[in-house]
Structures are given as structure tokens and as C-alpha cells.
Design an enzyme around this catalytic site. Structure first.
Site, PDB file in Angstrom:
ATOM      1  N   ILE A   1      55.932  -4.639  22.008  1.00  0.00           N
ATOM      2  CA  ILE A   1      57.159  -3.834  22.028  1.00  0.00           C
ATOM      3  C   ILE A   1      58.315  -4.501  21.294  1.00  0.00           C
ATOM      4  CG2 ILE A   1      56.637  -2.425  24.048  1.00  0.00           C
ATOM      5  CD1 ILE A   1      58.201  -4.344  25.773  1.00  0.00           C
ATOM      6  N   GLY A   2      58.061  -5.590  20.579  1.00  0.00           N
ATOM      7  CA  GLY A   2      59.127  -6.130  19.735  1.00  0.00           C
ATOM      8  C   GLY A   2      59.290  -7.625  19.828  1.00  0.00           C
TER       9      GLY A   2
ATOM     10  N   GLY B   1      61.542 -14.962  21.425  1.00  0.00           N
ATOM     11  CA  GLY B   1      60.105 -14.772  21.476  1.00  0.00           C
ATOM     12  C   GLY B   1      59.694 -13.343  21.203  1.00  0.00           C
ATOM     13  N   VAL B   2      58.436 -13.048  21.540  1.00  0.00           N
ATOM     14  CA  VAL B   2      57.902 -11.702  21.361  1.00  0.00           C
ATOM     15  C   VAL B   2      57.738 -11.048  22.719  1.00  0.00           C
ATOM     16  CG1 VAL B   2      56.753 -12.229  19.193  1.00  0.00           C
ATOM     17  CG2 VAL B   2      55.541 -12.598  21.346  1.00  0.00           C
ATOM     18  N   ALA B   3      57.749  -9.730  22.728  1.00  0.00           N
ATOM     19  CA  ALA B   3      57.667  -8.985  23.984  1.00  0.00           C
ATOM     20  C   ALA B   3      56.447  -8.079  23.975  1.00  0.00           C
ATOM     21  CB  ALA B   3      58.936  -8.168  24.199  1.00  0.00           C
TER      22      ALA B   3
ATOM     23  N   LYS C   1      58.435 -11.055  28.147  1.00  0.00           N
ATOM     24  CA  LYS C   1      58.870 -11.826  26.986  1.00  0.00           C
ATOM     25  C   LYS C   1      58.122 -13.155  26.993  1.00  0.00           C
ATOM     26  CE  LYS C   1      63.301 -12.173  25.951  1.00  0.00           C
ATOM     27  NZ  LYS C   1      64.701 -12.694  25.927  1.00  0.00           N
TER      28      LYS C   1
ATOM     29  N   ASP D   1      77.059 -11.532  24.529  1.00  0.00           N
ATOM     30  CA  ASP D   1      76.353 -10.956  23.384  1.00  0.00           C
ATOM     31  C   ASP D   1      76.049  -9.479  23.634  1.00  0.00           C
ATOM     32  OD1 ASP D   1      75.281 -10.996  20.822  1.00  0.00           O
ATOM     33  OD2 ASP D   1      73.287 -11.584  21.506  1.00  0.00           O
TER      34      ASP D   1
END
Length: 343
Positions: A10-11, A16-18, A33, A123
Site C-alpha cells: 500500500i505504499g 519504510g514500506v507499508a 509499516k 508535519d
């Protein structure tokens, strides 16, 4: 980790990556994540976990647990099926004032809750504002990697965040009030929802960060003639986009502003909705897992064997069939101190 099976990617984000995963027993979907063990487990990661686990609110992605695989630290959290608010705006071009208010009210509710626990996000942006899958989408704030706790830390003085959303005072090296800086970022989000463009980018050269920063420092913005925005909304934006943070409107004042109060959902009058309780993991357990994740790893490949699942090939987290993409760098999230040459 054996209880989860991977559904799809999912991205990728800052750290990191999810992956979308399904709990094999409850069938509930979660987002996980994955952050590579070792040097990538830095203070941002620890701060994200410790701050996020303490936040329980309907407009904040729910933190579930943190786990270890052989090669990665895994953060398990609520899955927001509606995707990013950013994507919704890209599809629509811009929102009506009523729709923008609907999402802004929820954003302010979540941010106000964070501030009540002395946590500033630092953020806030459309990409960190997710939506659930309901017909009237609920806003879900995520990504607390830059967040700062007033309980645990001093006032922030580092320049972090995304240039288009960053408040003027954040561009200095002096201490600033992270809560008031969050207000500015909320204002940018509202403006983008209404206009479909960033308020401080030069329309003729939107990628010139120096011009953007110059306009931010002067609080120089305009609402295009073709966009219909009420006087009440214009007044609120003018109170948010004030370069001097001491004169900027506060979250509490926003909550009492006439534009904000219009069509305010009943539950926001009554306070937070009922939510599931905090993570069942203790602080001590989480700290131990983070410390373990910081240690250099000796495993050579993938996520094989995580959680003791060895060479299984059923697609579960930790199986040998697991294949993580290379981590991507989010170039929007840069240290803007690098941009501070004379304007």
C-alpha cells in the site's frame, strides 16, 4: 507475526514500506509499516511509536502493536481504506467550502486532542491525513515521525516538515511553539482543499523553494478570483496565516470561530467518540522491542523466518515468500535549513 497474512503493498513513506495485512483470526484488516532493523531505527522511529501509542481518538489512526521480524521492525496500525485526503483533492480539483469545512473540522479535532496531550505533530499535510472507507469519510491523522512531546522533550527548534506547509517561525533556528506551527499547517491544508493549489508557491514557478520560503516568511498569499470563498472563511485564513506566531489564532480560537462552528457534527460538541483502548503492549515491552530492532542484523535476505514461521509459503508476514521493495526516500520531507540562503 504468524497471525497476519499479507494482502497487498500500500505504499512507502519516510521510514519504510507499508503492507495491507489481514488478521487470520478476526479477519480485520490492518496497515503494517516495515522499517529495516539496524541504523534505520532512529529517534524519529522511537518518537513515532511512543507518541502514536498514547493517542486514542476517532480522527487519529489507531496504533495496535509493534513487532519484530528477522529483518524488520513492524508497526501494526488501523487501516484507512479511503486513502489520502491528497488523492481525493487531486481527483476533485478542489472542494466546495462545505466539504472543506467538513474535513477541516475533523482535522482540528484530532490536532486539538494531540495538543491536549502536549504532542505537536510538526508535519501535518494532506499526505499525512487519511480517510476511512465510510460514506461520509472520517479523517485519520497519521505519521508521527516528526512529532514532539512537550512532556518528554523541550520546545522544538529543528527545521522539519514539508516546505509548502511549514510555518515562518520553523525556518529559524530558535525555539518555537510546535502547537502554533501546527495551526499554520492546518491552514495550508484548508487553503489547498478550497483552492486546489498551495498558498505560498509562486504560480509562475511553483518548484522554486526559495520563492516559496520568501512568501511564507511574509505570509504572502492570495485567493484566486475564480474561487468562491465566504468572508468568514477568508477571515479565518487571514488569522491563521500570520507570520508572527504570537499573533496567530490558536486551536481553541479556531474551534470558536463562526465559520468553523457552522454544521459542526454533534459528536464534536460532545467530545471524543468511544474508541478501542490503548495498545495492550506495555511501554517496557515496546522499548525492549525497539532496542532489539536497533541491533545490527546478520540475516542475509528478506523476511524469512520472522516469528518462527520459517519457510512457509502462505503469504504470512515472516514467510520466505515475503518480498519487500527497496525503501523509497520521500523528497518532499527535507530539512529546509538547506534552503536558507539569502532570498
Amino acid at each position: 507475526m504468524e497471525r497476519y497474512e499479507i494482502v497487498k503493498d500500500i505504499g512507502s513513506g519516510n521510514f519504510g514500506v507499508a503492507k495491507l495485512v489481514r488478521d487470520k483470526f478476526s479477519k480485520e484488516l490492518f496497515a503494517v509499516k516495515f522499517i529495516e532493523r539496524g541504523q534505520k531505527i532512529d529517534e524519529h522511529v522511537q518518537r513515532e511509536i511512543m507518541n502514536h501509542r498514547s493517542l486514542i481518538h476517532p480522527n487519529i489512526i489507531r496504533f495496535k502493536e509493534v513487532l519484530l521480524t528477522a529483518t524488520h521492525l513492524a508497526l501494526v496500525m488501523e487501516y484507512a481504506a479511503g486513502g489520502e485526503l491528497f488523492g481525493r483533492i487531486c481527483s476533485a480539483g478542489r472542494f466546495s467550502e462545505d466539504e472543506a469545512r467538513f474535513f477541516f473540522q475533523q482535522l482540528i479535532s484530532g490536532v486539538n486532542y494531540c495538543h491536549s496531550l502536549q504532542i505537536c505533530h510538526r508535519d501535518l499535510k494532506l499526505e499525512n491525513t487519511l480517510l476511512d472507507g465510510s460514506e461520509a469519510p472520517r479523517v485519520k491523522i497519521c505519521d508521527f515521525g516528526y512529532s514532539k512531546s512537550g512532556v518528554l522533550h523541550s520546545q522544538p527548534k529543528t527545521t522539519v516538515g514539508t516546505p509548502a506547509y511549514i510555518a515562518p517561525e520553523v525556518l529559524s533556528t530558535k525555539e518555537y511553539d510546535g502547537k502554533i506551527a501546527d495551526v499554520w499547517s492546518c491552514g495550508v491544508t484548508l487553503y489547498v482543499m478550497l483552492v486546489g493549489a498551495y498558498p505560498f508557491e509562486d504560480p509562475s514557478d511553483p518548484k522554486d523553494f526559495r520563492k516559496t520560503i520568501g512568501r511564507i516568511l511574509k505570509a504572502q498569499y492570495a485567493i484566486p478570483d475564480y474561487v468562491r470563498v465566504s468572508d468568514e472563511c477568508r477571515h479565518l485564513l487571514s488569522r491563521i496565516f500570520v507570520a508572527n506566531p504570537e499573533k496567530r489564532i490558536t486551536i481553541e480560537e479556531i474551534k470558536n470561530h463562526s465559520w468553523f462552528l457552522k454544521n459542526l457534527p454533534v459528536e464534536m460538541y460532545e467530545g471524543s467518540l468511544m474508541m478501542n483502548g490503548p495498545s495492550t503492549q506495555t511501554v517496557e515491552e515496546i522499548v525492549w522491542i525497539i532496542e532489539e530492532a536497533r541491533k545490527p542484523i546478520t540475516v542475509a535476505t528478506g523476511l524469512a523466518g520472522a516469528g518462527g514461521s520459517g519457510g512457509s509459503s502462505n503469504g504470512a508476514i515472516g514467510s520466505s515468500s515475503m518480498d519487500l521493495d527497496d525503501l523509497d526516500t520521500d523528497f518532499d520531507d527535507i530539512d529546509t535549513a538547506d534552503l536558507l540562503s539569502p532570498l
